[in-house]
Design a protein around this motif. Structure first.
Motif, PDB file in Angstrom:
ATOM      1  N   MET A   1      63.782  33.158  78.446  1.00 42.69           N
ATOM      2  CA  MET A   1      64.338  31.996  77.764  1.00 42.69           C
ATOM      3  C   MET A   1      65.816  31.898  78.105  1.00 42.69           C
ATOM      4  N   THR A   2      66.410  30.757  77.789  1.00 45.25           N
ATOM      5  CA  THR A   2      67.846  30.544  78.005  1.00 45.25           C
ATOM      6  C   THR A   2      68.529  30.419  76.654  1.00 45.25           C
ATOM      7  N   PHE A   3      69.585  31.197  76.446  1.00 41.61           N
ATOM      8  CA  PHE A   3      70.315  31.210  75.182  1.00 41.61           C
ATOM      9  C   PHE A   3      71.738  30.718  75.420  1.00 41.61           C
ATOM     10  N   LEU A   4      72.113  29.646  74.740  1.00 44.17           N
ATOM     11  CA  LEU A   4      73.446  29.070  74.871  1.00 44.17           C
ATOM     12  C   LEU A   4      74.277  29.450  73.651  1.00 44.17           C
ATOM     13  N   LYS A   5      75.408  30.106  73.897  1.00 39.81           N
ATOM     14  CA  LYS A   5      76.266  30.543  72.803  1.00 39.81           C
ATOM     15  C   LYS A   5      77.276  29.451  72.442  1.00 39.81           C
ATOM     16  N   LYS A   6      77.856  29.561  71.271  1.00 42.33           N
ATOM     17  CA  LYS A   6      78.810  28.563  70.811  1.00 42.33           C
ATOM     18  C   LYS A   6      80.104  28.554  71.617  1.00 42.33           C
ATOM     19  N   ASP A   7      80.369  29.638  72.350  1.00 42.45           N
ATOM     20  CA  ASP A   7      81.562  29.669  73.192  1.00 42.45           C
ATOM     21  C   ASP A   7      81.312  29.023  74.563  1.00 42.45           C
ATOM     22  N   GLY A   8      80.100  28.499  74.774  1.00 48.65           N
ATOM     23  CA  GLY A   8      79.793  27.807  76.020  1.00 48.65           C
ATOM     24  C   GLY A   8      79.127  28.668  77.072  1.00 48.65           C
TER      25      GLY A   8
ATOM     26  N   GLN B   1      69.306  39.779  83.908  1.00 45.88           N
ATOM     27  CA  GLN B   1      69.380  40.421  85.217  1.00 45.88           C
ATOM     28  C   GLN B   1      70.549  41.385  85.306  1.00 45.88           C
ATOM     29  N   SER B   2      71.594  41.125  84.521  1.00 42.28           N
ATOM     30  CA  SER B   2      72.776  41.990  84.549  1.00 42.28           C
ATOM     31  C   SER B   2      72.730  43.096  83.509  1.00 42.28           C
ATOM     32  N   GLY B   3      71.649  43.168  82.743  1.00 41.62           N
ATOM     33  CA  GLY B   3      71.527  44.223  81.738  1.00 41.62           C
ATOM     34  C   GLY B   3      71.252  43.663  80.358  1.00 41.62           C
ATOM     35  N   ALA B   4      71.261  44.533  79.365  1.00 41.68           N
ATOM     36  CA  ALA B   4      70.973  44.134  77.987  1.00 41.68           C
ATOM     37  C   ALA B   4      72.181  43.450  77.357  1.00 41.68           C
ATOM     38  N   VAL B   5      71.937  42.337  76.673  1.00 42.60           N
ATOM     39  CA  VAL B   5      72.995  41.587  75.991  1.00 42.60           C
ATOM     40  C   VAL B   5      72.540  41.339  74.556  1.00 42.60           C
ATOM     41  N   THR B   6      73.404  41.672  73.602  1.00 43.82           N
ATOM     42  CA  THR B   6      73.073  41.455  72.195  1.00 43.82           C
ATOM     43  C   THR B   6      73.778  40.202  71.686  1.00 43.82           C
ATOM     44  N   LEU B   7      73.014  39.298  71.071  1.00 42.87           N
ATOM     45  CA  LEU B   7      73.550  38.058  70.527  1.00 42.87           C
ATOM     46  C   LEU B   7      73.373  38.044  69.018  1.00 42.87           C
ATOM     47  N   SER B   8      74.449  37.792  68.282  1.00 47.93           N
ATOM     48  CA  SER B   8      74.327  37.646  66.834  1.00 47.93           C
ATOM     49  C   SER B   8      73.959  36.200  66.539  1.00 47.93           C
ATOM     50  N   ARG B   9      73.174  35.981  65.512  1.00 48.92           N
ATOM     51  CA  ARG B   9      72.704  34.636  65.225  1.00 48.92           C
ATOM     52  C   ARG B   9      73.830  33.632  64.994  1.00 48.92           C
ATOM     53  N   PRO B  10      74.924  34.001  64.295  1.00 45.23           N
ATOM     54  CA  PRO B  10      76.012  33.028  64.105  1.00 45.23           C
ATOM     55  C   PRO B  10      76.655  32.566  65.419  1.00 45.23           C
ATOM     56  N   ASP B  11      76.518  33.355  66.481  1.00 51.14           N
ATOM     57  CA  ASP B  11      77.109  32.991  67.766  1.00 51.14           C
ATOM     58  C   ASP B  11      76.195  32.116  68.610  1.00 51.14           C
ATOM     59  N   LEU B  12      74.937  31.974  68.203  1.00 47.84           N
ATOM     60  CA  LEU B  12      73.948  31.263  69.006  1.00 47.84           C
ATOM     61  C   LEU B  12      73.927  29.777  68.659  1.00 47.84           C
ATOM     62  N   LEU B  13      74.048  28.931  69.687  1.00 48.36           N
ATOM     63  CA  LEU B  13      74.021  27.483  69.490  1.00 48.36           C
ATOM     64  C   LEU B  13      72.629  26.910  69.742  1.00 48.36           C
ATOM     65  N   GLN B  14      72.034  27.281  70.865  1.00 45.81           N
ATOM     66  CA  GLN B  14      70.701  26.778  71.188  1.00 45.81           C
ATOM     67  C   GLN B  14      69.925  27.812  71.996  1.00 45.81           C
ATOM     68  N   ALA B  15      68.604  27.704  71.909  1.00 47.70           N
ATOM     69  CA  ALA B  15      67.710  28.517  72.738  1.00 47.70           C
ATOM     70  C   ALA B  15      66.645  27.586  73.284  1.00 47.70           C
ATOM     71  N   SER B  16      66.323  27.753  74.556  1.00 47.36           N
ATOM     72  CA  SER B  16      65.356  26.852  75.173  1.00 47.36           C
ATOM     73  C   SER B  16      64.501  27.589  76.186  1.00 47.36           C
TER      74      SER B  16
ATOM     75  N   VAL C   1      63.811  25.445  71.605  1.00 45.13           N
ATOM     76  CA  VAL C   1      63.020  26.172  70.612  1.00 45.13           C
ATOM     77  C   VAL C   1      63.875  26.529  69.397  1.00 45.13           C
ATOM     78  N   PHE C   2      65.189  26.311  69.518  1.00 47.38           N
ATOM     79  CA  PHE C   2      66.111  26.564  68.412  1.00 47.38           C
ATOM     80  C   PHE C   2      67.391  25.787  68.658  1.00 47.38           C
ATOM     81  N   SER C   3      67.976  25.234  67.590  1.00 44.11           N
ATOM     82  CA  SER C   3      69.269  24.565  67.699  1.00 44.11           C
ATOM     83  C   SER C   3      70.041  24.733  66.405  1.00 44.11           C
ATOM     84  N   ALA C   4      71.316  25.065  66.528  1.00 47.98           N
ATOM     85  CA  ALA C   4      72.155  25.266  65.352  1.00 47.98           C
ATOM     86  C   ALA C   4      73.061  24.068  65.100  1.00 47.98           C
TER      87      ALA C   4
END
Length: 214
Positions: free
Chosen positions: A43-50, A70-85, A91-94
């Motif tokens: 999936m693609t995760f777009l953060k609020k910082d762009g 591809q570059s390794g494990a990345v942890t995203l906190s929910r408040p930082d997440l803008l959209q997921a597709s 599939v998600f939008s804040a």
């Protein structure tokens, strides 16, 4: 075959429930164990910082997602997440965005669900969406228009994401849904679809064009 599809549908439901319900349940049930999933959930995760992260969900916790990119494990906190597709379909939008509503291309059995200021709920596939509202077919040539200023919320009822990895949630879905009973009710009654909130009149509207940096 039907059993496999059922496992897949409930699996996807559990994953999306985490995104849509925030951390309220997590605060009351802080002992919830992280949920791990196998590969093949891209999936693609777009953060609020762009910035964007693309990859599979490796772990889901009450307050965060761990993405195996591809570059390794990345942890995203929910408040930082803008959209997921996935494949360009949200599939998600804040955010609350009428532009996101207009950009949706429905496929069967997808639909929109409108909640009006009158309290009425309208669900279906519209004939068209304009900058100022929805037009639905009634009977024969008759149509019904719902102006944007009459609408409180717009949910995109989309099919579950195409991802084999969500099958892993077959056994853990009941545990996740225990913490998110409101989503449980929506997910079990939406005919195998997930409700993605795209527009909320209470929130400030944000129609900024979003694009992952290349």
């Amino acid at each position: 075959m039907r059993k496999a599809l059922s496992r897949w549908a409930w699996g996807a439901a559990a994953a999306i429930a985490v995104l849509h319900c925030g951390v309220a349940g997590a605060q009351s049930h802080h002992r919830a164990k992280p949920v791990r999933v196998p590969p093949n959930t891209s999936m693609t995760f777009l953060k609020k910082d762009g910035s964007c992260v693309e990859g599979r969900i490796a772990k889901i916790e009450p307050k965060a997602l761990t993405i195996q990119s591809q570059s390794g494990a990345v942890t995203l906190s929910r408040p930082d997440l803008l959209q997921a597709s996935q494949a360009g379909s949200l599939v998600f939008s804040a955010r609350s965005s009428w532009a996101d509503v207009e950009a949706v291309h429905l496929r069967l059995p997808e639909a929109f669900e409108l909640r009006l200021r009158s309290g009425k709920v309208v669900k279906g596939q519209p004939l068209r969406i304009t900058a100022d509202g929805f037009v639905f077919k009634r009977i024969a040539w008759l149509t019904t228009r719902y102006a944007k200023n009459q609408i409180v919320t717009v949910d995109y009822l989309r099919v579950k994401p195409d991802a084999d990895g969500f099958d892993y949630f077959t056994q853990t879905a009941p545990a996740l849904l225990f913490f998110y009973p409101e989503s449980y009710d929506r997910l079990k009654n939406d005919e195998g679809r997930i409700p993605v909130r795209l527009y909320d009149a209470v929130q400030k509207e944000d129609d900024t064009v979003l694009q992952c940096p290349h």
